[in-house]
Scaffold this active site. Sequence first.
Site, short mmCIF file in Angstrom:
data_model
loop_
_atom_site.label_atom_id
_atom_site.label_comp_id
_atom_site.label_asym_id
_atom_site.label_seq_id
_atom_site.Cartn_x
_atom_site.Cartn_y
_atom_site.Cartn_z
N ASP A 338 22.27 15.73 10.57
CA ASP A 338 23.64 15.29 10.32
C ASP A 338 24.61 16.01 11.26
OD1 ASP A 338 25.93 14.22 8.65
OD2 ASP A 338 26.22 16.37 8.40
N GLU A 391 22.14 12.55 14.76
CA GLU A 391 23.35 11.75 14.55
C GLU A 391 24.37 12.23 15.57
OE1 GLU A 391 26.58 10.64 11.06
OE2 GLU A 391 26.07 12.71 11.52
#
EC number: 2.4.1.18
Length: 671
Positions: A338, A391
């Site tokens: 993330d 990401e």
Amino acid sequence: MKELKKLPLIVDEPWLEPYESKIEKRFQNYQNAIRAINDFSGSILEFAGMHEYFGVHFDKLRNGWVYREWAPAAKALFLMGDFNWWDRNSHPMRSSPRGDWEIFLPYEEYKHTFVHQSKIKVRVIGANDSDLDRIPAYIRRVVQDETNHDFAGQLWFEPQPFSWTDQDFSLDEPAKMPLIYEAHVGMALEAAKVGTFIEFEELILPRIKAGGYNAIQLMAVMEHPYYGSFGYHVSNFFAPSSRFGTPEDLKSLINTAHGMGIAVIMDIVHSHAVKNVNEGLNEFDGSDHQYFHPGPKGYHEGWDSKLFDYGKWEVQQFLLSNIRYWMEEFHFDGYRFDGATSIIYKHHGLVSFDSSDKYFDEGVDEDALLYLQLANTVIHALNPKALSIAEEVSGMPGLCRTIADGGIGFDFRLAMGIPDYWIKTLKHKLDEQWDMFELWHELTNRPKLEKSIAYAESHDQALVGDKSIAFWLMDKEMYFSMTVLEQNLVVDRGIALHKLIRMITLTLGGEGYLNFIGNEFGHPEWVDFPRLGNDWSYQYARRQWSLVDDPLLRYQQLDKWDKVMIQLAKDHQMLSAPPAIQLHLDPDKKIIAYERGNLIFVFSFHPTESFFGFPIKVPQAGTYQIILDSDETQYGGFARLEKTMKYKTDKEQQVSLYVPNRTVMVMGRGK
């Protein structure tokens, strides 16, 4: 003097030559770090083994429990819990010059009190003279008191080891061509409550298997105090969230998924941490710079959270040990990192990347890049086929090249521009304004030797304040007009475009594909977790499976399309095939045709017109036939195409097709 050999990244990407010295420096930094780690620990896996040292462990040689904590600036630590009736003074810990604190509890003395499921905390007298009861940093289970809502560490001594049966599970297919089902355990049920690992295993895994997906990306696994954070404000990095069940429940879920041939990827949050002092790591030893950068550098204003200091060895060990722990203890098959953009840049990516210089200037956190290289080294040392996904939105060159090539070592990056493109198009353009050149560019513009995971929408696009693609397309009509017993022009348009958007994203946009739970059948509305602003409602923190299970509703048509689309990709190894070759692009008629995986895809995005005898030049002469089209009635179409029809190439190697509006046809060449 022998000339140094260029790194493959520079050879393959000549435009990076002006930055060759900086890329070489990153590679040297990594090599220096590995040498230092090997000198200190023997290997990077040993370096990433601090979870076996810190925290609570049973010492067989000394016959008792030892608890260790790293808190270099603290003045005193005391262990307390059920075992000593929460006495804040009776069990002081002793410190070492390194800043480690330790206490030993003999088995014979504590065997009846220091037991499975009993609760503990550590009292910390901090550098700032704070006197707080904290949760141990490496604790493996955290529970919340139902009365006062206080979180505490919980001892978790398994009565007997979990019996894994996944020895024959292979990562070959998911690693080569990941078809990822992004899911959140808590909101996976239709019931207005928090779902559990066991319920997900029993009720949701079969749906994922039936859908053809070969990997699950699990969100919100690590403990987080606020449910509404979607799991992104982590407090306890080594503890599976107890709101979903026990550690054994999570192991059972993963074991069952492996038995179905499905890989399980964790959505890992190493980009930031919750700022809460009571539950998390913030100011653990009474300083603001133990795990995090001091001052404003250690705080993310947009996320209201704390930022790790990746340059510290102890922080590297904490995070790398976290990676090793989840893979070894729970058999996770890799990670989706993330907020990789926020990790990489000191400005967290909140700038316009309008110059290549910005990938190499002072805005880049070189310590963070080194950490990501080390993280990928640990992942692939544990399992060479494990998936490592970033990401990352800036387009950092070399992100998904091997470290030996001069890269950062990820296997895939999320193609974050694609969902942004779809949402902007649906929000701001009429159907007749869709630009086919722009569409082709957005779905094909990626580094040729770096792999991308394409997706039309993820959880990001469905959060409250935004809408899923289905809801953008059909809005309130989804409440009243999704029955198969009536026709509705808004719904007809929405279903047609939903199918086209997902098919072109899957087959054109990358080397992997991702879908967010429920969006495969056009789940309506948005995602909103219980909070004060919605009177703590679970109305939007769930998935309404009854919609797709009802044969009288058109959600089933979208679900059937998703299944056949995923199966097509698997049958033809679509995403491991080379990138698509454009065959035709007509901006006025809004037709795009291309070849990938030995199949021909012909899309018409025209809102009203259909075309007869439309010529498409194909790569090989022969006879072609439609093997799949979105206009079949079972997929919510109008049956305007005849699948038994054969299309023979003419002397110009063209096939002449009937191309109905808002359809895609997939064609194969006969033997």
